[in-house]
Design a protein around this motif. Structure first.
Motif, mmCIF file in Angstrom:
data_model
loop_
_atom_site.group_PDB
_atom_site.id
_atom_site.type_symbol
_atom_site.label_atom_id
_atom_site.label_comp_id
_atom_site.label_asym_id
_atom_site.label_seq_id
_atom_site.Cartn_x
_atom_site.Cartn_y
_atom_site.Cartn_z
ATOM 1 N N SER A 151 0.562 2.212 -3.948
ATOM 2 C CA SER A 151 -0.710 2.927 -4.116
ATOM 3 C C SER A 151 -0.512 4.339 -4.673
ATOM 4 O O SER A 151 -1.305 4.785 -5.534
ATOM 5 C CB SER A 151 -1.470 2.972 -2.774
ATOM 6 N N CYS A 195 0.084 3.837 -8.436
ATOM 7 C CA CYS A 195 -1.142 3.436 -9.142
ATOM 8 C C CYS A 195 -2.099 4.611 -9.270
ATOM 9 O O CYS A 195 -2.829 4.743 -10.274
ATOM 10 C CB CYS A 195 -1.815 2.288 -8.410
ATOM 11 N N GLY A 226 0.803 -1.215 0.000
ATOM 12 C CA GLY A 226 0.000 0.000 0.000
ATOM 13 C C GLY A 226 0.833 1.261 0.000
ATOM 14 O O GLY A 226 0.569 2.212 -0.761
#
Length: 828
Positions: free
Chosen positions: A805, A808, A801
């Motif tokens: 993240s 992304c 994460g």
């Protein structure tokens, strides 16, 4: 024998003893049967032609009157000429003394032996055997009373059978009872019997001692009746049962309710029912339900008929019958100078069978049976001696004369070896100690409203039978004292400790008295009154009642339980997310943000995270040898690779900015080779640790029987705890280095700088694994595995994460930032 009990005045020698001495006599009608048993046995032998042909047996009866003086006198008269008291002088040729039968109590036998043993006179004891001080005296004794050890062991067996461990003891006040107190009662204690009290019968010897005796008696009565025990063992002689009959009188005087204080009396075999004339109207209720041991006996054929034929009118040579008749039927004979008793005249036609059993018993008692067997033993011994002499010598007048005047010492050998069956079909023989080989009957006393009683055989102590048949008792046939309403009496110092509890001794109390405490945690007791609780076997655990062990359930983190399913779902979910991220990066592999900071490291990190999520599935399910050997090494190597990738990324970022400075020598270190070296070298160390671990002490399936009380935890044993913590320690070392480097590089100006995100990810990673160690050590069973799985998932999810993240987000939602120009502008 003794039929009359004599109480004498104390002689003070203030006057001539003949003037001071005044004896009070009280007759015991019950002992008259002993005389009749002797007469019946002699008469029966003289009628038989098979025993002692041409020889007639006779007898003399001396009344010892339960006293030492009369016993000594009778013993001296036996050694005198009949009709003239000249001790040590006897010239009768027809009245030859060959043996003496003595009883019924131990004192008579003991004092008798003092005189008769000097003359090696055979003595057959039909009452309780005395405790001989001189072992040489015992040689001349032939006991019609069985071995006393069997007797007392029978009483012990009776107490243990009914679980009566809290008893009282009432014993006679004689020197002969010291053996019982000093040697027998300690054996009872060794078998778990406790004594609430040990009291003595009050002894009355002189009339002047009545006041003292009564006082002692009342003190004894109070102790007995106020005691908490329901069982009292009575060790007494034949004459002592009259003391028990005085208890209701004393209880009434002291206002003690007998109905709530009744005891079960367990009486020794020496005791028989005897009473004085003044006790005839007294209640016998106290004896109801009593248990007593008696010498084993059977009814002798013809004896009751012999009793029924007795009458003062026909038995003129019976010197005892008139006194007995007057006492038994409460009448008097018409003679000058004698007043009639209550105006009732004895006719001589009265029938013995009409008398209550409390006055005279028609069935043969144990003592009478012993006398009957004693007479037959002497007759058979004489017969055997006669047969032996006839075989050894030619029959002549001299030899006949020799047999007609046998020496007493000649009879001992034949008495010891005698063996015959009496008319009741019972075998009679002696052991090497001169004790009759016989057992005991256990008798239950039943008292009727008319103050008569019946003795019912309810058990036996068979000393010659098989071990399993030595002691038998018919529990259902016993009638208990009315107070207990036909419920088996209990006699304990306190209630039984039930299963689940243990006994704790009360300070200052006998060992039978105890408190009941619950068993400590983790232990049980499955029987009553245990002293210590015990641990269950390792594969079992104590039930909550602590009285039984329950098999433990086999426990492991399974796919069939909610916790296992949840963890598996999370592992697959994060694996799917990782695969999705990996797919996004593959699809956008030509974009700057993907290419930045070593694209291959990014792919390697994503693969490591994917494998990290999937390796948690090895921890779920039944542990097997292969899965146990793969779990920790796979987790350690994969995580080390992932952290190595993070460390390589962070190192490259730092070196890249340092290389941008003019004249920097760091440019030669920036490149793919450095990242490859960092990942391979860091992972190789962990691989080496795991290989060593698997080589020296590999993990294996094992049962943890201690951690969880109710479960048998099937787990993977690390094999070597040190190697397990080495793997974790090395992984923690890599994480610490990565966190430190990332923290230092967190403020470098770069749009695609991962150092800030790696710092957060490593902060999460370190927090998870720092909290893992205490949590793992404080957790038990399958939840230890769950904690490790959760730590793997959460730390891997933190890396995924925090690092991927943001990327992304830019790739999918802000593609305008994913351009080279944007990267160059931010650097400037």
């Amino acid at each position: 024998m003794s039929q009359v009990y004599i109480f004498s005045n104390t002689i003070t020698f203030e006057k001539h003893p003949s003037q001071e001495r005044s004896d009070d006599q009280m007759m015991m009608t019950q002992t008259y049967q002993h005389i009749l048993a002797l007469a019946f046995a002699v008469k029966e032998i003289n009628k038989k032609t098979q025993i002692l042909p041409n020889v007639t047996l006779g007898f003399h009866i001396y009344n010892s009157q339960f006293g030492e003086i009369w016993t000594y006198l009778a013993s001296m008269e036996l050694l005198s000429r009949q009709g003239r008291f000249i001790p040590n002088y006897s010239c009768d040729t027809e009245n030859t003394l060959v043996a003496v039968i003595g009883g019924p109590n131990s004192n008579v036998c003991l004092h008798m032996a003092t005189i008769l043993c000097m003359y090696k006179m055979p003595q057959l004891i039909y009452g309780s055997a005395p405790q001989m001080n001189d072992k040489t005296q015992a040689v001349f004794f032939h006991q019609m009373f069985p071995n006393g050890t069997h007797h007392f062991m029978g009483i012990l067996q009776l107490l243990l059978h009914f679980k009566w461990t809290w008893i009282g003891v009432l014993s006679q006040n004689e020197k002969n009872t010291e053996k019982f107190i000093e040697k027998i009662l300690p054996v009872f204690s060794e078998r778990g019997i406790c004594f609430e009290f040990i009291q003595r019968f009050p002894k009355l010897t002189f009339i002047g001692d009545i006041e003292r005796t009564v006082k002692e008696g009342f003190e004894t009565f109070s102790i007995i009746m106020e005691s908490t025990t329901n069982i009292v063992v009575v060790h007494g002689e034949i004459q002592d049962i009259h003391f028990l009959r005085m208890i209701p009188v004393a209880a009434e005087f002291e206002d003690i309710p007998m109905q709530t204080k009744a005891k079960v009396w367990v009486m020794t075999a020496q005791m028989e029912f005897t009473s004085f004339h003044f006790q005839r109207s007294w209640s016998m209720e106290i004896l109801h339900g009593a248990l007593s041991f008696t010498i084993h006996s059977k009814e002798v054929l013809g004896f009751q008929r012999f009793l029924q034929m007795r009458s003062p009118n026909s038995e003129k040579d019976d010197g005892f019958i008139e006194d007995f008749w007057k006492e038994a039927f409460n009448c008097s004979f018409r003679k000058s100078g004698i007043e009639e008793r209550d105006g009732k005249i004895c006719t001589g036609e009265e029938k013995l069978e009409t008398l209550l059993a409390s006055v005279f018993e028609m069935s043969m008692t144990g003592h009478s049976y012993s006398i009957y067997n004693a007479v037959h033993a002497v007759a058979h011994a004489l017969h055997n001696m006669q047969s032996f002499q006839f075989k050894q010598r030619t029959l002549a007048d001299r030899e006949i004369q020799t047999f007609l005047n046998p020496q007493p010492q000649q009879l001992h050998h034949f008495l010891r070896s005698v063996s015959f069956n009496n008319s009741a079909g019972e075998k009679v023989s002696f052991n090497q100690n001169g004790e009759i080989i016989a057992g005991f009957d256990i008798i239950n006393w039943i008292v009727f409203p008319n103050q008569s009683f019946q003795r019912v055989k309810v058990g036996k102590m068979d000393v010659v039978g098989l071990p399993e048949n030595v002691f038998t008792i018919q529990e259902d046939a016993i009638i208990w004292p009315r107070r207990f309403n036909q419920i088996l009496p209990h006699s304990l110092c306190n209630d039984n400790c039930q299963p689940g509890y243990r006994r704790v001794k009360k300070e200052g109390e006998p060992f039978c008295c105890f408190d009941c405490r619950p068993c400590p945690e983790g232990t049980i007791s499955n029987q009553k009154n245990v002293g210590d609780c015990f641990q269950c076997p390792e594969d079992q655990y104590p039930k909550h009642t602590k009285d039984v062990c329950v098999p433990k359930k086999i426990s492991f983190l399974s796919y069939e339980e909610p916790l296992g399913i949840s963890l598996a779902v999370f592992a697959l979910f994060f694996s799917f997310i990782t695969t999705l991220v990996f797919g996004i990066f593959i699809k956008h592999q030509d974009t700057p943000i993907v290419k930045a900071n070593n694209q291959n490291l990014t792919y390697t990190l994503l693969v490591s995270l994917l494998l990290s999520f999937l390796c948690t599935l090895l921890f779920i399910g039944r542990p097997e040898k292969v899965t146990c050997q793969l779990q920790q090494p796979a987790f350690g190597i994969i995580f080390s690779m992932a952290v190595s990738c993070v460390l390589a990324k962070t190192t490259i970022v730092v070196l890249a900015f340092m290389a941008t400075k003019p004249g920097s020598s760091m440019r030669k270190w920036v490149g793919k080779r450095l990242a490859l070296v960092i990942v391979i070298s860091c992972s190789f160390i962990q691989v080496t640790i795991c290989i060593v671990w698997l080589a020296i002490a590999p993990p294996f399936p094992d049962f943890d029987m201690q951690s969880v009380t109710e479960e048998l935890v099937l787990e993977c044993n690390e094999g070597s705890t040190i190697m397990f913590y080495c793997v974790l320690g090395y992984m923690g070392f890599l994480a610490t280095v990565s966190f430190t480097v990332a923290f230092l590089a967190r403020k470098l100006p770069d749009s695609f700088n991962e150092a800030k995100f790696i710092t957060f990810s490593m902060l999460v990673f370190c927090s998870v694994w720092l909290s893992f160690v205490p949590t793992y050590l404080s957790t038990k069973g399958k939840y230890m595995v769950a904690v490790e799985i959760f730590s793997i998932l959460s730390s891997s999810a933190g890396l995924l994460g925090c690092i991927f993240s943001p990327k992304c987000f830019i790739i999918l939602l802000r593609p305008d930032l994913n351009k080279r120009g944007q990267l160059i502008r931010n650097i400037k």
